[in-house]
Design an enzyme around this catalytic site. Structure first.
Site, mmCIF file in Angstrom:
data_model
loop_
_atom_site.group_PDB
_atom_site.id
_atom_site.type_symbol
_atom_site.label_atom_id
_atom_site.label_comp_id
_atom_site.label_asym_id
_atom_site.label_seq_id
_atom_site.Cartn_x
_atom_site.Cartn_y
_atom_site.Cartn_z
ATOM 1 N N GLN A 48 13.137 -0.068 1.962
ATOM 2 C CA GLN A 48 12.827 1.121 2.762
ATOM 3 C C GLN A 48 11.575 0.870 3.593
ATOM 4 O OE1 GLN A 48 11.463 4.446 0.459
ATOM 5 N NE2 GLN A 48 12.231 5.960 1.897
ATOM 6 N N SER A 85 9.039 -1.586 -1.566
ATOM 7 C CA SER A 85 9.642 -2.143 -2.779
ATOM 8 C C SER A 85 10.797 -3.068 -2.419
ATOM 9 C CB SER A 85 10.164 -1.022 -3.681
ATOM 10 O OG SER A 85 9.126 -0.161 -4.071
ATOM 11 N N GLU A 112 16.016 10.177 -1.991
ATOM 12 C CA GLU A 112 15.083 9.342 -2.747
ATOM 13 C C GLU A 112 14.505 10.113 -3.927
ATOM 14 O OE1 GLU A 112 11.152 6.590 -1.880
ATOM 15 O OE2 GLU A 112 11.501 8.344 -0.622
#
Length: 400
Positions: free
Chosen positions: A117, A154, A237
């Site tokens: 992301q 991440s 999310e």
């Protein structure tokens, strides 16, 4: 079974058994089985036919999962591909073209392509709409040229694709001048650098984008519609983080309860009271998350997910703190602070010290707790919004 067979629990069990008979888990490779499951419409049953689903009620997924688990069938790993499953996929489903859905959803679900992301920036974290990464259209090549920096990304070091929001019109107010893209992480100009965390791991990264060329066919949604598309991602999310399916006494409370049962010499009355309180809160949160999942319409979660993510962060921090206190001197030991770049995102792995340190990030990632409190106050409780003087001003004026 025929295409017009009613989608009842019995029919879903029959479809699942047909899959198992045609592709016995003991004789079928993991990837091959997952591909066959997707093609049978049993990956996420509420998705449309041809995209891993059957257009069935979401509740029937549990029927399929139970049959597959009982047969020992392989599953994908949300710890490795959670961003793809929980964020990229529902956004592609909501805004993608038919070609984009066909191209990306199958390898995403199977786990053949990892996603990351590309949202947060050094100057645009909680206030994502303040982002400065620029995308300029090269009309002759039908490509967007992207320059900027993303941070706290991440799994960028393992990702094949990234969901990217960039500014395409700085003359518009900051929420209106953004566009959403699907970025090939192997493109020239994409540089991923590790960010070492308090745990010693480099699960996060910073990503530098220098002259990265993204085909217009990899734009998701209309030009300038990036904020609306990004909100779909962000809502999903928070549900994927706060609404994770875990068993009774699972997640962060599991190792604490195990230590309490196995180590009676560590017990005190005060610690017992705290453990009972947190055990009950964890169970309430688990059941609330299950209820929330049952209420979700496909790909369209509401603001309630923000409340669940808030509870997830607070509970993880309090429970991991209790575990360290319960273990006393042992809780101060730390297994290994060697720099590692893990492929899996594991909130509960390793030792008590790791869980305590890793939980500190839960109130930052996926939206800070302060931002989520605002969302709950305004969109769930209906309280008056905070003043936002910069909302309608051109971004180019605000960036000076």
């Amino acid at each position: 079974m025929t295409a017009d067979t009613p989608l009842t629990p019995e029919a879903m069990r029959a479809r699942t058994r047909e899959l198992l008979a045609a592709h016995p888990p003991a004789d079928t490779g993991r990837t091959a089985f997952l591909r066959a499951r997707f093609d049978a419409g049993l990956a996420w049953v509420h998705y449309p036919e041809g995209l891993g689903g059957l257009g069935a009620p979401r509740s029937l997924q549990a029927v399929v999962d139970a049959e597959l688990e009982a047969a020992g069938a392989p599953d994908n790993d949300p710890r490795r591909i959670g961003i793809g499953l929980g964020m990229a996929a529902p956004t592609i489903l909501a805004y993608g073209t038919d070609a984009q859905k066909q191209r990306f959803l199958r390898p995403l679900w199977v786990g053949e392509e990892v996603w990351c992301q590309l949202f947060s920036e050094p100057g645009a974290g909680s206030d994502l709409a303040a982002l400065a990464t620029r995308a300029v259209l090269d009309e002759a090549a039908a490509e967007w040229v992207v320059d900027g920096q993303k941070v706290w990304t991440s799994s960028a070091h393992t990702a094949r694709w990234g969901i990217l929001v960039a500014r395409t019109d700085p003359a518009l107010p900051k929420h209106q001048g953004m566009t959403y893209f699907l970025c090939d992480m192997h493109h020239p100009g994409v540089e991923v650098r590790p960010l070492r965390q308090i745990t010693g791991e480099a699960e996060f990264n910073e990503v530098f984008l220098t002259g990265v060329r993204i085909p217009d066919t990899h734009r998701l949604g209309a030009v300038g519609e990036g904020w609306a598309v990004a909100r779909t991602t962000l809502m999903n999310e928070r549900v994927s983080i706060g609404g994770m399916r875990i068993p009774r006494e699972g997640g962060m409370i599991a190792p604490v309860a195990a230590a309490w049962r196995e180590r009676p010499e560590l017990r005190t009355h005060a610690l017992h009271q705290r453990l009972l309180e947190l055990w009950v809160e964890a169970e309430v949160a688990r059941l609330t998350a299950e209820r929330l999942r049952q209420q979700l319409a496909a790909g369209q979660p509401g603001p309630e997910g923000s409340g669940m993510k808030l509870a997830f962060a607070r509970l993880n921090q309090e429970i991991s703190g209790l575990e360290v206190e319960l273990l006393g001197e042992e809780g101060l030991l730390y297994e290994d602070w060697t720099l590692r770049r893990p492929e899996l995102v594991d909130f509960t792995g390793r030792d008590a010290g790791y869980r305590y340190l890793r939980a500190k990030g839960n109130s930052i990632e996926g939206g800070t707790s302060e931002i989520l409190l605002n969302i709950v106050a305004e969109r769930v409780l209906g309280l008056p919004p905070e003043p936002r003087d910069d909302k309608d001003l051109p971004w180019k004026d605000l960036s000076r």
